[in-house]
Design a protein around this motif. Structure first.
Motif, PDB file in Angstrom:
ATOM      1  N   ILE A  52       0.883  -1.163   0.000  1.00  0.00           N
ATOM      2  CA  ILE A  52       0.000   0.000   0.000  1.00  0.00           C
ATOM      3  C   ILE A  52       0.918   1.209   0.000  1.00  0.00           C
ATOM      4  O   ILE A  52       1.817   1.311   0.844  1.00  0.00           O
ATOM      5  N   ALA A  53       0.712   2.120  -0.944  1.00  0.00           N
ATOM      6  CA  ALA A  53       1.501   3.355  -0.996  1.00  0.00           C
ATOM      7  C   ALA A  53       0.606   4.492  -0.516  1.00  0.00           C
ATOM      8  O   ALA A  53      -0.483   4.699  -1.041  1.00  0.00           O
ATOM      9  N   GLY A  54       1.061   5.206   0.499  1.00  0.00           N
ATOM     10  CA  GLY A  54       0.298   6.316   1.061  1.00  0.00           C
ATOM     11  C   GLY A  54       0.981   7.634   0.775  1.00  0.00           C
ATOM     12  O   GLY A  54       2.199   7.752   0.900  1.00  0.00           O
ATOM     13  N   ILE A  55       0.177   8.622   0.368  1.00  0.00           N
ATOM     14  CA  ILE A  55       0.702   9.949   0.073  1.00  0.00           C
ATOM     15  C   ILE A  55       0.672  10.788   1.341  1.00  0.00           C
ATOM     16  O   ILE A  55      -0.338  10.843   2.049  1.00  0.00           O
ATOM     17  N   ILE A  61      -1.899   7.735   7.353  1.00  0.00           N
ATOM     18  CA  ILE A  61      -2.818   7.238   8.380  1.00  0.00           C
ATOM     19  C   ILE A  61      -3.741   6.184   7.780  1.00  0.00           C
ATOM     20  O   ILE A  61      -3.842   5.063   8.293  1.00  0.00           O
ATOM     21  N   LEU A  62      -4.411   6.552   6.702  1.00  0.00           N
ATOM     22  CA  LEU A  62      -5.336   5.624   6.054  1.00  0.00           C
ATOM     23  C   LEU A  62      -4.603   4.432   5.450  1.00  0.00           C
ATOM     24  O   LEU A  62      -5.028   3.286   5.586  1.00  0.00           O
ATOM     25  N   GLY A  63      -3.498   4.708   4.774  1.00  0.00           N
ATOM     26  CA  GLY A  63      -2.746   3.645   4.108  1.00  0.00           C
ATOM     27  C   GLY A  63      -2.174   2.638   5.076  1.00  0.00           C
ATOM     28  O   GLY A  63      -2.147   1.439   4.790  1.00  0.00           O
ATOM     29  N   GLY A  64      -1.706   3.107   6.230  1.00  0.00           N
ATOM     30  CA  GLY A  64      -1.189   2.187   7.245  1.00  0.00           C
ATOM     31  C   GLY A  64      -2.264   1.228   7.735  1.00  0.00           C
ATOM     32  O   GLY A  64      -2.029   0.030   7.894  1.00  0.00           O
ATOM     33  N   PRO A  76       5.746   4.840   2.101  1.00  0.00           N
ATOM     34  CA  PRO A  76       5.449   6.265   2.202  1.00  0.00           C
ATOM     35  C   PRO A  76       5.924   7.026   0.966  1.00  0.00           C
ATOM     36  O   PRO A  76       7.060   6.849   0.528  1.00  0.00           O
ATOM     37  N   ILE A  77       5.033   7.840   0.421  1.00  0.00           N
ATOM     38  CA  ILE A  77       5.409   8.747  -0.666  1.00  0.00           C
ATOM     39  C   ILE A  77       5.394  10.137  -0.070  1.00  0.00           C
ATOM     40  O   ILE A  77       4.353  10.607   0.403  1.00  0.00           O
ATOM     41  N   ARG A  78       6.572  10.783  -0.066  1.00  0.00           N
ATOM     42  CA  ARG A  78       6.755  12.022   0.682  1.00  0.00           C
ATOM     43  C   ARG A  78       7.228  13.164  -0.193  1.00  0.00           C
ATOM     44  O   ARG A  78       7.703  12.960  -1.298  1.00  0.00           O
ATOM     45  N   LYS A  79       7.147  14.356   0.367  1.00  0.00           N
ATOM     46  CA  LYS A  79       7.718  15.526  -0.286  1.00  0.00           C
ATOM     47  C   LYS A  79       9.227  15.364  -0.337  1.00  0.00           C
ATOM     48  O   LYS A  79       9.825  14.689   0.506  1.00  0.00           O
ATOM     49  N   LYS A  80       9.835  15.998  -1.317  1.00  0.00           N
ATOM     50  CA  LYS A  80      11.278  15.918  -1.534  1.00  0.00           C
ATOM     51  C   LYS A  80      12.054  16.258  -0.257  1.00  0.00           C
ATOM     52  O   LYS A  80      11.725  17.200   0.455  1.00  0.00           O
ATOM     53  N   GLY A  81      13.078  15.431   0.014  1.00  0.00           N
ATOM     54  CA  GLY A  81      13.998  15.703   1.109  1.00  0.00           C
ATOM     55  C   GLY A  81      13.595  15.156   2.460  1.00  0.00           C
ATOM     56  O   GLY A  81      14.278  15.405   3.450  1.00  0.00           O
ATOM     57  N   LYS A  82      12.532  14.376   2.544  1.00  0.00           N
ATOM     58  CA  LYS A  82      12.043  13.882   3.835  1.00  0.00           C
ATOM     59  C   LYS A  82      12.422  12.431   4.128  1.00  0.00           C
ATOM     60  O   LYS A  82      12.243  11.976   5.245  1.00  0.00           O
ATOM     61  N   LEU A  83      12.906  11.706   3.130  1.00  0.00           N
ATOM     62  CA  LEU A  83      13.241  10.297   3.319  1.00  0.00           C
ATOM     63  C   LEU A  83      14.754  10.127   3.478  1.00  0.00           C
ATOM     64  O   LEU A  83      15.531  10.771   2.767  1.00  0.00           O
ATOM     65  N   PRO A  84      15.201   9.242   4.373  1.00  0.00           N
ATOM     66  CA  PRO A  84      16.616   9.166   4.719  1.00  0.00           C
ATOM     67  C   PRO A  84      17.502   8.351   3.788  1.00  0.00           C
ATOM     68  O   PRO A  84      18.727   8.480   3.835  1.00  0.00           O
ATOM     69  N   HIS A  85      16.933   7.484   2.977  1.00  0.00           N
ATOM     70  CA  HIS A  85      17.734   6.587   2.139  1.00  0.00           C
ATOM     71  C   HIS A  85      17.699   7.082   0.687  1.00  0.00           C
ATOM     72  O   HIS A  85      17.060   8.078   0.379  1.00  0.00           O
ATOM     73  N   ARG A 113       2.191  -5.754  -6.768  1.00  0.00           N
ATOM     74  CA  ARG A 113       0.843  -5.190  -6.884  1.00  0.00           C
ATOM     75  C   ARG A 113       0.650  -4.178  -5.757  1.00  0.00           C
ATOM     76  O   ARG A 113       0.755  -4.519  -4.582  1.00  0.00           O
ATOM     77  N   VAL A 114       0.347  -2.926  -6.156  1.00  0.00           N
ATOM     78  CA  VAL A 114       0.297  -1.811  -5.208  1.00  0.00           C
ATOM     79  C   VAL A 114      -1.040  -1.086  -5.321  1.00  0.00           C
ATOM     80  O   VAL A 114      -1.561  -0.888  -6.417  1.00  0.00           O
ATOM     81  N   ILE A 115      -1.568  -0.673  -4.170  1.00  0.00           N
ATOM     82  CA  ILE A 115      -2.737   0.195  -4.110  1.00  0.00           C
ATOM     83  C   ILE A 115      -2.275   1.533  -3.527  1.00  0.00           C
ATOM     84  O   ILE A 115      -1.602   1.568  -2.496  1.00  0.00           O
ATOM     85  N   LEU A 116      -2.641   2.613  -4.193  1.00  0.00           N
ATOM     86  CA  LEU A 116      -2.343   3.961  -3.736  1.00  0.00           C
ATOM     87  C   LEU A 116      -3.485   4.453  -2.859  1.00  0.00           C
ATOM     88  O   LEU A 116      -4.658   4.272  -3.205  1.00  0.00           O
ATOM     89  N   VAL A 117      -3.164   5.073  -1.720  1.00  0.00           N
ATOM     90  CA  VAL A 117      -4.190   5.553  -0.786  1.00  0.00           C
ATOM     91  C   VAL A 117      -3.910   6.996  -0.384  1.00  0.00           C
ATOM     92  O   VAL A 117      -2.769   7.363  -0.088  1.00  0.00           O
ATOM     93  N   ASP A 118      -4.970   7.804  -0.388  1.00  0.00           N
ATOM     94  CA  ASP A 118      -4.911   9.163   0.158  1.00  0.00           C
ATOM     95  C   ASP A 118      -6.298   9.535   0.654  1.00  0.00           C
ATOM     96  O   ASP A 118      -7.262   8.795   0.417  1.00  0.00           O
ATOM     97  N   ASP A 119      -6.405  10.677   1.304  1.00  0.00           N
ATOM     98  CA  ASP A 119      -7.695  11.062   1.873  1.00  0.00           C
ATOM     99  C   ASP A 119      -8.657  11.598   0.831  1.00  0.00           C
ATOM    100  O   ASP A 119      -9.854  11.370   0.908  1.00  0.00           O
ATOM    101  N   LEU A 120      -8.146  12.307  -0.184  1.00  0.00           N
ATOM    102  CA  LEU A 120      -9.017  13.041  -1.095  1.00  0.00           C
ATOM    103  C   LEU A 120      -8.419  13.098  -2.488  1.00  0.00           C
ATOM    104  O   LEU A 120      -7.203  13.237  -2.632  1.00  0.00           O
TER     105      LEU A 120
END
Length: 175
Positions: A52-55, A61-64, A76-85, A113-120
């Motif tokens: 599950i990929a969450g934006i 929250i929902l994706g978890g 986790p799909i995050r804004k640029k510069g927020k992930l450590p690896h 196989r991936v499902i994308l999840v977000d609130d809106l």
């Protein structure tokens, strides 16, 4: 229970004329939160979904919760510069310019196989970029799931045009 009743509407946020649909009230209502997750999961219960990929951030929250219910991993799909690896990123258009999002380069493997999840889903710019990023890494995007659809803005239709199955729980007219 109508999930719409658990969603707060805030007029003129973040700018005049916008009706902001706030799911924090839904998240704080145990029954509404559980029902939302159950409804998002239902079409894939018992199937094979690898990730599950969450934006960022409400999609985390929902994706978890969805990942837990489906016994899937979470990306986790995050804004640029927020992930450590080491990351892969994609630029996308916003109404006020460009932004970038990224995920770890080893977050998904080819063929998963991936499902994308977000609130809106509104205009679909962020979700479309997330689908493109996942596909760039070889993932099969099975679906994109959202609690709220703003159909007047056309985002869900943009995802469908990319061949992505879209699941939403409630719709609101307008912006």
């Amino acid at each position: 229970m109508d999930l719409r009743d658990a969603i707060r509407t805030i007029p003129d946020y973040p700018k005049p004329g916008i009706l902001f649909r706030d799911i924090t009230t839904l998240l704080g209502d145990a029954r509404a939160f559980r029902r939302s997750v159950d409804q998002l999961v239902a079409p894939w219960a018992g199937g094979k979904i690898d990730k599950i990929a969450g934006i960022e951030a409400r999609g985390f929250i929902l994706g978890g919760a969805v990942a837990h219910q489906l016994s899937s991993g979470f990306v986790p799909i995050r804004k640029k510069g927020k992930l450590p690896h080491t990351t892969v990123r994609i630029a996308y258009s916003l109404e006020y310019g460009l932004d970038e999002m990224e995920m770890h380069e080893d977050a998904v493997a080819a063929g998963e196989r991936v499902i994308l999840v977000d609130d809106l889903i509104a205009t679909g710019g962020t979700a479309t970029a997330a689908v493109q990023l996942l596909r760039q890494m070889g993932a099969e995007v099975v679906a994109a799931c959202f609690v709220i659809d703003l159909p007047d803005l056309g985002g869900a239709d943009k995802l469908r045009a990319l061949g992505v199955d879209v699941r939403t729980l409630v719709s609101f007219e307008g912006h």
